[in-house]
Structure formats: C-alpha cells, structure tokens
Write a protein that holds these residues in place. Structure first.
Motif, PDB file in Angstrom:
ATOM      1  N   GLU A 191     -31.587 -22.197-100.071  1.00 18.27           N
ATOM      2  CA  GLU A 191     -31.661 -23.603-100.459  1.00 18.27           C
ATOM      3  C   GLU A 191     -31.861 -24.471 -99.231  1.00 18.27           C
ATOM      4  N   GLY A 192     -31.143 -24.122 -98.141  1.00 21.44           N
ATOM      5  CA  GLY A 192     -31.311 -24.869 -96.901  1.00 21.44           C
ATOM      6  C   GLY A 192     -32.666 -24.629 -96.289  1.00 21.44           C
ATOM      7  N   TYR A 193     -33.145 -23.397 -96.357  1.00 18.30           N
ATOM      8  CA  TYR A 193     -34.417 -23.051 -95.738  1.00 18.30           C
ATOM      9  C   TYR A 193     -35.589 -23.717 -96.438  1.00 18.30           C
ATOM     10  N   SER A 194     -35.433 -24.010 -97.747  1.00 23.41           N
ATOM     11  CA  SER A 194     -36.516 -24.646 -98.485  1.00 23.41           C
ATOM     12  C   SER A 194     -36.723 -26.077 -98.045  1.00 23.41           C
ATOM     13  N   GLY A 195     -35.738 -26.655 -97.384  1.00 22.20           N
ATOM     14  CA  GLY A 195     -35.875 -28.022 -96.915  1.00 22.20           C
ATOM     15  C   GLY A 195     -35.276 -29.042 -97.870  1.00 22.20           C
ATOM     16  N   ASP A 196     -34.915 -28.645 -99.093  1.00 24.12           N
ATOM     17  CA  ASP A 196     -34.340 -29.582-100.051  1.00 24.12           C
ATOM     18  C   ASP A 196     -32.949 -30.014 -99.590  1.00 24.12           C
ATOM     19  N   VAL A 197     -32.138 -29.062 -99.196  1.00 29.91           N
ATOM     20  CA  VAL A 197     -30.819 -29.331 -98.628  1.00 29.91           C
ATOM     21  C   VAL A 197     -30.675 -28.430 -97.409  1.00 29.91           C
ATOM     22  N   ASP A 198     -30.393 -29.002 -96.249  1.00 30.09           N
ATOM     23  CA  ASP A 198     -30.397 -28.226 -95.019  1.00 30.09           C
ATOM     24  C   ASP A 198     -29.058 -27.529 -94.817  1.00 30.09           C
ATOM     25  N   LEU A 199     -28.917 -26.369 -95.423  1.00 32.81           N
ATOM     26  CA  LEU A 199     -27.679 -25.599 -95.331  1.00 32.81           C
ATOM     27  C   LEU A 199     -27.878 -24.278 -94.606  1.00 32.81           C
ATOM     28  N   ALA A 200     -29.062 -24.048 -94.064  1.00 28.38           N
ATOM     29  CA  ALA A 200     -29.340 -22.752 -93.454  1.00 28.38           C
ATOM     30  C   ALA A 200     -28.401 -22.457 -92.285  1.00 28.38           C
ATOM     31  N   ALA A 201     -28.209 -23.421 -91.410  1.00 26.28           N
ATOM     32  CA  ALA A 201     -27.360 -23.190 -90.235  1.00 26.28           C
ATOM     33  C   ALA A 201     -25.921 -22.906 -90.651  1.00 26.28           C
ATOM     34  N   GLU A 202     -25.425 -23.625 -91.677  1.00 27.83           N
ATOM     35  CA  GLU A 202     -24.061 -23.383 -92.148  1.00 27.83           C
ATOM     36  C   GLU A 202     -23.939 -21.991 -92.752  1.00 27.83           C
ATOM     37  N   ALA A 203     -24.950 -21.562 -93.507  1.00 25.65           N
ATOM     38  CA  ALA A 203     -24.919 -20.225 -94.098  1.00 25.65           C
ATOM     39  C   ALA A 203     -24.896 -19.158 -93.006  1.00 25.65           C
ATOM     40  N   ILE A 204     -25.663 -19.355 -91.939  1.00 27.23           N
ATOM     41  CA  ILE A 204     -25.667 -18.399 -90.828  1.00 27.23           C
ATOM     42  C   ILE A 204     -24.302 -18.369 -90.147  1.00 27.23           C
ATOM     43  N   ARG A 205     -23.706 -19.538 -89.938  1.00 31.92           N
ATOM     44  CA  ARG A 205     -22.396 -19.601 -89.285  1.00 31.92           C
ATOM     45  C   ARG A 205     -21.354 -18.827 -90.086  1.00 31.92           C
ATOM     46  N   LEU A 206     -21.334 -19.043 -91.401  1.00 29.83           N
ATOM     47  CA  LEU A 206     -20.356 -18.370 -92.241  1.00 29.83           C
ATOM     48  C   LEU A 206     -20.637 -16.880 -92.345  1.00 29.83           C
ATOM     49  N   THR A 207     -21.901 -16.502 -92.364  1.00 34.00           N
ATOM     50  CA  THR A 207     -22.229 -15.082 -92.430  1.00 34.00           C
ATOM     51  C   THR A 207     -21.832 -14.375 -91.136  1.00 34.00           C
ATOM     52  N   ARG A 208     -21.954 -15.052 -90.006  1.00 38.48           N
ATOM     53  CA  ARG A 208     -21.456 -14.482 -88.745  1.00 38.48           C
ATOM     54  C   ARG A 208     -19.958 -14.185 -88.855  1.00 38.48           C
ATOM     55  N   GLN A 209     -19.226 -15.132 -89.401  1.00 42.00           N
ATOM     56  CA  GLN A 209     -17.789 -14.927 -89.540  1.00 42.00           C
ATOM     57  C   GLN A 209     -17.488 -13.754 -90.468  1.00 42.00           C
ATOM     58  N   LEU A 210     -18.202 -13.711 -91.578  1.00 43.95           N
ATOM     59  CA  LEU A 210     -17.968 -12.630 -92.534  1.00 43.95           C
ATOM     60  C   LEU A 210     -18.292 -11.281 -91.902  1.00 43.95           C
ATOM     61  N   ALA A 211     -19.403 -11.191 -91.172  1.00 45.64           N
ATOM     62  CA  ALA A 211     -19.783  -9.933 -90.528  1.00 45.64           C
ATOM     63  C   ALA A 211     -18.752  -9.511 -89.492  1.00 45.64           C
ATOM     64  N   ALA A 212     -18.108 -10.493 -88.846  1.00 43.74           N
ATOM     65  CA  ALA A 212     -17.116 -10.177 -87.817  1.00 43.74           C
ATOM     66  C   ALA A 212     -15.799  -9.693 -88.414  1.00 43.74           C
ATOM     67  N   MET A 213     -15.515 -10.090 -89.665  1.00 43.98           N
ATOM     68  CA  MET A 213     -14.218  -9.762 -90.234  1.00 43.98           C
ATOM     69  C   MET A 213     -14.271  -8.622 -91.245  1.00 43.98           C
ATOM     70  N   THR A 214     -15.442  -8.041 -91.487  1.00 44.41           N
ATOM     71  CA  THR A 214     -15.552  -6.943 -92.441  1.00 44.41           C
ATOM     72  C   THR A 214     -16.463  -5.870 -91.884  1.00 44.41           C
ATOM     73  N   ASP A 215     -16.237  -4.623 -92.300  1.00 43.19           N
ATOM     74  CA  ASP A 215     -17.113  -3.540 -91.845  1.00 43.19           C
ATOM     75  C   ASP A 215     -18.220  -3.263 -92.859  1.00 43.19           C
ATOM     76  N   HIS A 216     -18.397  -4.171 -93.815  1.00 46.82           N
ATOM     77  CA  HIS A 216     -19.436  -4.010 -94.830  1.00 46.82           C
ATOM     78  C   HIS A 216     -20.807  -4.109 -94.153  1.00 46.82           C
ATOM     79  N   PRO A 217     -21.622  -3.037 -94.177  1.00 47.59           N
ATOM     80  CA  PRO A 217     -22.897  -3.080 -93.458  1.00 47.59           C
ATOM     81  C   PRO A 217     -23.866  -4.106 -94.016  1.00 47.59           C
ATOM     82  N   GLU A 218     -23.701  -4.462 -95.284  1.00 50.04           N
ATOM     83  CA  GLU A 218     -24.607  -5.458 -95.858  1.00 50.04           C
ATOM     84  C   GLU A 218     -24.329  -6.856 -95.315  1.00 50.04           C
ATOM     85  N   ALA A 219     -23.114  -7.098 -94.812  1.00 52.75           N
ATOM     86  CA  ALA A 219     -22.853  -8.377 -94.160  1.00 52.75           C
ATOM     87  C   ALA A 219     -23.705  -8.487 -92.894  1.00 52.75           C
ATOM     88  N   ALA A 220     -23.766  -7.404 -92.137  1.00 53.91           N
ATOM     89  CA  ALA A 220     -24.630  -7.390 -90.951  1.00 53.91           C
ATOM     90  C   ALA A 220     -26.094  -7.458 -91.357  1.00 53.91           C
TER      91      ALA A 220
END
Length: 399
Positions: A191-220
């Motif tokens: 949704e952020g990447y489409s330009g309608d609502v700029d949430l891409a950077a926030e999604a990346i920030r949260l995904t970094r956190q999720l990848a750091a706190m879980t060993d789920h390979p799909e998070a990476a």
C-alpha cells in the motif's frame, strides 16, 4: 500540529493502553479522542521546544510539547478511565484508576509490533486480521481497505467492527500467527509502495524487528523482498508521476546498498532450506536486480522460481506472473499458451495478454486489450500507462 507525527505515534499509543488493561475497541476510541484534543491544543511544531509546566490533557496551546507520545498516552488513558467510570456495566475497570502512571516521558520501547501480533490473534480470520491491522496500525481508512479487498465500504466497516469486538479483552500473552503478521506487513508495504499511502518505510522497520526476534525464515525472506523492491522505488515513476515499467527503469537510480543487503539476507534464509513464498519472491526480485540491463535478465531461472511459487501457493496471480516470465524465456506464444489456462476475470490478465500479443506482432489485439486493461486498472498511474500503450499501438495501426 504535525499530522505525520500523530499518525506515527497512534499505533504505539493504542498498544500501550491495551497493555495496561484497556480492551482494543476502548483503547482505539480513547486514542481518537486524544488525537482530537491534540489537534485543538498542540502548536504547529509539537516535537520541538520544551514546556516543562504544561499539563497533559489541557488545551490552550500554551507552548510546544516536550514529549508528544507521553502527552497522547496520558490524555488517552484519562479518557479511557473517564469512560470506564461512566460505564456501570464495566465496574471492574474502576480498579485501573489506581494504576494511572505519574507524569514523565513515555517508555521508549516500541509497542507497535506487539499491536501487530494482537491484530493477528488466532481468534481472527486472516482477512479480518489484515483488515484490522491496516486500520489500527497502518492508519488506512476503511475506504482504502475496502478498495484493496474489492468489497463495499460498508461491508469492510462491519468486518473491522467485528474484529475489534473479537479482540476486546485479549491480552498480549497469546500472540498471533507469524505467517499472518507477515501477510499484514507485506500488504502494508505494498500500500505504501503504490504511493497512495506511504507506509513502505514503516513496514520495513517493523519487518526488521520481527526478523530479529524470530527464527522464522519467512520473516527474513519478506525483509529481503521489501528491501529489493524498495531499492527500485526512485525509478518507478517519471518526474510527471507516470508509471515506468521495470524494463524501462533507469537502473543507475537503483539503491545498490539496499540490493546488497536484501541479497545477503535472502542467501542466509535460503541456506536454512526452509523455502517459503516470500523467499521465492525475493529470489525473483534478486534476479531482476542482478541483471545489468533488462535484456540480460535470467528469465529461465525466474521461470524456475515461479514454478516453486506455484507449488507453494497455487495462486492464480503467481501463475499470471509466471506467464509473463515464460513469454520472456520461451517466446510470446509460449507465454500466451500459459495464459490461456487462467480465468479472464483475473486482475491484470488483460494487460499481460496485451503485452504478449504485442510481442507476438498482433498489434490490433494488443491495442484492444490495453484499452480493456486500462478500464480495469486499480489506480490512476496504471490506468494512464495502459491508456498510453493502447494509444501508441492505435497510432501505429493508422499509419
């Protein structure tokens, strides 16, 4: 009053209230009241300056706010307590009065990710979890979410209301499914990447956190995919805002640092031999990023990765994208043969058919299909691009 600041703080403020004992719906209502108070009370730049004597919850705009998040938490918590006292059917919440925190800055820990897990609670269906998170954490309007789901706004409003009622009273001791959280994060990113609502950077920030706190390979895998897509962001549109397709993008404008980071994260995830759909999508994105020019893209390997994606998901959209890759690897007629097995109502099918027919030399069919696809385009930029393609081919047919 800084609207962007309010938007960025809202999810964590809701999460703090829920962690303190407010149910989800009551927390959101209280935060909305606090936001309205902030609009009335805050000066133009609430994040600058200091006013040690200012009392949270009192309007008048007598000075800048030292701690905007703490101000919102304090006001929202008081609004919640006021509502709890007034609701005799919820007398047990009177006990929460004694837990009201004293003045001081809000905790610096990020509760937003915890709110994602609450919204992805096992008691919710995946579609409800996504919708609730896009509304509560992503900040999207009900109308925007309804458009993404291709349902009436009233239907989506009812779905979100039911989801709120479902998670009311739920505490953070039962986190949601990681796979659901990942789907939510990817939808927010898109949704952020489409330009309608700029949430891409926030999604990346949260995904970094999720990848750091879980060993789920799909998070990476999802983090790698986001980084590889985000690396191309500057080249996706022309100065006039028009869409630039991947093959025509200026690869010199791609962010090589993000590409390198995405590839490194992907390689580490693939090495664990627990392949998932986000890793496969990231592998395709990495192959695009690795090609110095569009003509040097390794389409044969991309088709192989799409075969893996089809095996993992069975998704018609994946099959549609695979048809494009087959058309590049084996020729447009092979791509059209792969496309023939897909339903005509599939979104963007007409656009893919138009592209493959043009490559096959059937300009009349391509022009017609580009015009048809433009009428079904999900956003203005895509519609304008497809309309221009139809006009270009019609001009060629007239000469």
């Amino acid at each position: 009053m800084d609207e962007a600041l309010l938007r960025s703080l809202t999810p964590s403020v809701i999460a703090i209230l829920v962690r303190r004992g407010a149910d989800f719906a009551a927390a959101e209502d209280a935060v909305q009241e606090a936001l309205l108070e902030a609009v009335r009370a805050w000066p133009a730049s609430p994040s600058t300056g200091a006013s040690p004597g200012r009392s949270p919850g009192r309007s008048g705009g007598e000075g800048p706010v030292r701690d905007p998040k703490g101000w919102l938490v304090a006001v929202a918590w008081r609004r919640f307590l006021d509502a709890a006292r007034a609701d005799t059917a919820r007398r047990r919440r009177e006990e929460l009065v004694d837990r009201e925190p004293g003045p001081g800055p809000a905790a610096t820990t990020d509760d937003t990710l915890r709110l994602y897990f609450l919204c992805a609670h096992p008691s919710l269906t995946p579609s409800s979890a996504v919708a609730l998170t896009l509304r509560a954490v992503g900040g999207l309007t009900t109308r925007q979410i309804a458009r993404a789901y291709l349902v009436p706004e009233a239907t989506m409003a009812q779905r979100i209301s039911r989801a709120k009622r479902t998670v009311s009273g739920v505490r953070f001791d039962r986190p949601g499914d990681v796979a659901t959280v990942l789907r939510v994060l990817y939808l927010v990113f898109n949704e952020g990447y489409s330009g309608d609502v700029d949430l891409a950077a926030e999604a990346i920030r949260l995904t970094r956190q999720l990848a750091a706190m879980t060993d789920h390979p799909e998070a990476a895998g999802l983090l790698a995919l986001m980084l590889l897509h985000h690396a191309r962001r500057a080249s996706r549109t022309a100065p006039d805002g028009s869409l630039v397709p991947l093959a025509e993008q200026d690869r010199g404008r791609w962010d090589t640092g993000l590409i390198a980071e995405g590839v490194e994260i992907l390689q580490a995830a693939l090495a664990r031999d627990r392949l998932g759909e986000f890793q496969a999508q990231a592998a395709i994105a990495a192959l695009h990023a690795d090609a110095p020019t569009a003509g040097e893209t390794d389409w044969v390997q991309i088709v192989e990765w799409y075969d893996e994606l089809v095996r993992l998901t069975g998704s018609p959209v994946v099959r549609l994208n695979r048809a494009v890759a087959v058309g590049e690897a084996d020729g447009p007629r092979a791509g059209l043969a792969a496309l023939a097995a897909l339903d005509d109502s599939l979104p963007r099918r007409a656009a893919v058919a138009a592209y493959l027919h043009e490559r096959d030399g059937d300009l009349a069919s391509a022009a017609r299909l580009y015009a048809e696809a433009a009428g079904k385009a999900p956003n203005l930029a895509e519609r304008d691009y497809l309309t221009r393609q139809a006009a270009r081919l019609n001009a060629r047919l007239r000469h």
